[in-house]
Write an enzyme that holds these catalytic residues in place. Structure first.
Site, PDB file in Angstrom:
ATOM      1  N   THR A 190      -1.604  -0.783 -12.096  1.00  0.00           N
ATOM      2  CA  THR A 190      -0.309  -0.889 -12.765  1.00  0.00           C
ATOM      3  C   THR A 190       0.309  -2.260 -12.491  1.00  0.00           C
ATOM      4  O   THR A 190       0.173  -2.812 -11.390  1.00  0.00           O
ATOM      5  CB  THR A 190       0.649   0.219 -12.315  1.00  0.00           C
ATOM      6  N   SER A 215      -1.054   6.128  -5.016  1.00  0.00           N
ATOM      7  CA  SER A 215       0.224   5.449  -4.803  1.00  0.00           C
ATOM      8  C   SER A 215       1.108   6.373  -3.992  1.00  0.00           C
ATOM      9  O   SER A 215       0.637   7.367  -3.429  1.00  0.00           O
ATOM     10  CB  SER A 215       0.871   5.112  -6.153  1.00  0.00           C
ATOM     11  N   ASP A 217       4.810   8.730  -4.335  1.00  0.00           N
ATOM     12  CA  ASP A 217       5.177   9.775  -5.291  1.00  0.00           C
ATOM     13  C   ASP A 217       5.790   9.217  -6.572  1.00  0.00           C
ATOM     14  O   ASP A 217       5.804   9.892  -7.599  1.00  0.00           O
ATOM     15  CB  ASP A 217       6.150  10.753  -4.620  1.00  0.00           C
ATOM     16  N   SER A 248       4.341   5.160   1.107  1.00  0.00           N
ATOM     17  CA  SER A 248       4.903   5.399   2.437  1.00  0.00           C
ATOM     18  C   SER A 248       5.407   6.830   2.602  1.00  0.00           C
ATOM     19  O   SER A 248       5.488   7.325   3.714  1.00  0.00           O
ATOM     20  CB  SER A 248       6.050   4.412   2.709  1.00  0.00           C
ATOM     21  N   GLY A 526      12.431  10.834  -5.333  1.00  0.00           N
ATOM     22  CA  GLY A 526      12.593   9.571  -4.631  1.00  0.00           C
ATOM     23  C   GLY A 526      13.097   8.431  -5.482  1.00  0.00           C
ATOM     24  O   GLY A 526      13.359   7.345  -4.955  1.00  0.00           O
ATOM     25  N   GLU A 527      13.270   8.645  -6.790  1.00  0.00           N
ATOM     26  CA  GLU A 527      13.751   7.602  -7.694  1.00  0.00           C
ATOM     27  C   GLU A 527      15.246   7.773  -7.923  1.00  0.00           C
ATOM     28  O   GLU A 527      15.714   8.885  -8.201  1.00  0.00           O
ATOM     29  CB  GLU A 527      13.010   7.671  -9.033  1.00  0.00           C
TER      30      GLU A 527
END
Length: 548
Positions: A190, A215, A217, A248, A526-527
């Site tokens: 990406t 990656s 989440d 992480s 998490g965004e």
């Protein structure tokens, strides 16, 4: 080396063999082995005159593949077959067990004809592969499908995730496993935010049997929402999704590892476990949660919705990304030093309550603030749930079950996923919902997997398809030491046994949150999303996950 034709009905040491043969060591012709294959194991025993000769059985549940091949020397008439196992073995430098790679390679040379030897090696390799496919690590009570074999896998890697080592971790640990399991793949790197989302939204998914994310989440969040934005979303979201930890947080990877009933693992051990499960190719259902924001934007979430302390730590710890998973501990300590309290209103539909249809038209600008409320009767107190003390149930006129709100009707007409439990954000929640009495919170967390991070076992009893949102909230008044103890206990899933009076845990089908504090953050998987009223509902088994 001689090789005898097997007699499937001939028992050896009380076990019916599928195949039996005698081969030499791949590196030393003077070392000979008897090798027997049963339905469950490959047993290897060194042939020697000494008593008590060593024998080792390798479970086919731990086998990812086997291949036959010629030797590197063209003059060698022998052929070889190599089986690849990833059993649980004791760690070398610490306590506990973890999956470790074991390779068993044998030379087949009963005759001087290279082609005949290769055919015999291929017969063994095929038998081991077929037997291991029948011994996949299935769990009782879980309905599985399988990724089609041979499969075609698209692997999306975010090279900047975690400490920026995702690509190196893939080439160093996973690429070889895929080759051993004969899983062909196409690697996609990406290049920018939402690259994966755009890619899967437009991709010809008939070319792929699975989509795998290497990656944290966040990249899976992009992929799921890209799939749900397609016109053929019903079929697209059925594409099996795999996860390899390269970030992480790695919450879903830790959850998948946990669902396979494996002992705790971190870092490269967790990656090896998830790679093993990917190679085995078992697929189970995964719930998704539809999240509505104040702007009428809708997202699909696979992990969590957070407000308050958890969201703050997740976002503010980004500055410590270079240290890996320990960033969350550092962020927790920093946020504890200046603990915040947030004002807002929370309501939810308990999982045990039969849902009513949402109201058909707006009645009030807020979901319950202007309505008279009554206390829920004290029924079954629980040390982990204070619903009988902290919640209220709003009295309203009964809404007709035949009424649909405009948003739900529009979705039904366009074929989009219907959110039948949710009214519009400008409408009150149905009377079957519970309204939390407190309005001062330290955190609100809705989670639908077992782990919030590699080392945060948030919902010990959760599964990927249990059909509920696990709602936690912590009310104001909790001390800093008590909050820290909760998060430390969460490392081993013991926080619900702490008896903390400020912690509430409920299983729900839907929820609504109305922040009243002017400042704060809300995160989905998490965004960071827009700050304001938000509501969500579970969609059981909407997606499919490669798991164990």
């Amino acid at each position: 080396m001689e090789n005898s034709e097997p007699d499937p009905s001939r028992p050896r040491n009380g076990v019916v063999c599928v195949l039996y043969g005698e081969f030499t060591d791949a590196l030393n012709d003077r070392v000979r082995y008897s090798v027997s294959l049963t339905e469950r194991a490959l047993t290897v025993q060194r042939i020697c005159s000494a008593p008590g000769r060593a024998k080792e059985a390798f479970s086919l549940t731990d086998c990812v593949g086997c291949r036959a091949h010629r030797g590197p020397d063209g003059a060698d008439a022998g052929a070889y077959f190599t089986a690849y196992f990833y059993p649980f073995r004791r760690r070398w430098m610490s306590a506990g067990v973890a999956r470790q790679r074991v390779e068993q390679r044998f030379r087949v040379a009963p005759v001087q004809d290279p082609l005949a030897n290769l055919r015999e090696a291929e017969r063994w390799a095929r038998a081991i592969r077929d037997a291991s496919a029948l011994q996949a690590p299935r769990r009782d009570g879980v309905v599985y499908a399988e990724v089609r074999r041979p499969c075609r896998v698209m692997i999306l890697v975010n090279p900047h995730s975690g400490r920026g080592q995702a690509l190196q971790l893939f080439t160093g640990h996973v690429q070889g496993m895929l080759a051993e399991a004969a899983v062909p793949h196409t690697l996609v790197i990406t290049e920018h935010q939402n690259h994966a989302r755009e890619l899967v939204r437009k991709a010809d998914l008939s070319q792929w049997d699975a989509l795998v994310i290497m990656s944290g989440d966040g990249l899976l969040f992009e992929v799921i929402n890209g799939l749900m934005e397609r016109e053929d979303w019903r079929d697209a979201i059925q594409t099996p999704l795999g996860i390899l930890p390269g970030g992480s947080g790695n919450a879903l990877a830790a959850s998948v590892h946990h669902y396979a009933q494996s002992p705790p693992a971190w870092n490269e051990e967790l990656l090896l476990s998830c790679g093993f499960l990917l190679c085995k190719g078992l697929v189970c259902s995964m719930d998704l949660v539809s999240v509505h924001l104040a702007s009428r934007r809708r997202l699909f979430s696979f992990l969590s919705l957070a407000w308050g302390f958890v969201a703050d730590v997740d976002v503010e710890s980004e500055k410590y990304r270079h240290v890996g998973a320990i960033r969350f501990l550092m962020g927790t300590l920093v946020r504890l030093a200046s603990l915040r309290v947030y004002q807002g209103r929370l309501a939810y539909l308990p999982a045990s309550v039969e849902p009513r249809r949402p109201p058909s038209s707006p009645q009030h600008p807020s979901f319950c603030s202007s309505l008279p409320c009554r206390l829920i009767p004290d029924s079954s107190p629980n040390q982990n749930s204070r619903r009988n003390h902290n919640s209220t149930n709003c009295n309203r006129n009964t809404i007709s079950n035949s009424s649909n709100n405009a948003i739900t009707t529009k979705r039904a007409e366009t074929g989009a996923q219907e959110d039948s439990l949710l009214p519009g954000l400008d409408q009150p929640v149905p009377e079957s919902w519970t309204v939390v009495r407190e309005e001062d919170f330290v955190l609100v967390l809705a989670i639908y997997q077992s782990h919030l991070a590699e080392d945060l076992w948030t919902v010990p009893g959760a599964t990927a398809d249990d059909g509920v949102i696990h709602l936690f909230y912590v009310t104001a008044g909790i001390s800093r030491p008590a909050l820290l103890r909760l998060f430390l206990a969460m490392e081993k899933g013991g926080h619900l046994a702490c008896g903390c009076p400020h912690l509430v845990y409920e299983k729900v089908k839907a929820l609504r949150l109305e922040p009243a504090s002017p400042q704060g953050m809300i995160t989905v998987d998490g965004e960071v999303v827009e700050y304001g009223p938000v509501q969500a509902q579970i969609h059981p088994g909407l997606a499919r996950l490669i798991c164990g």
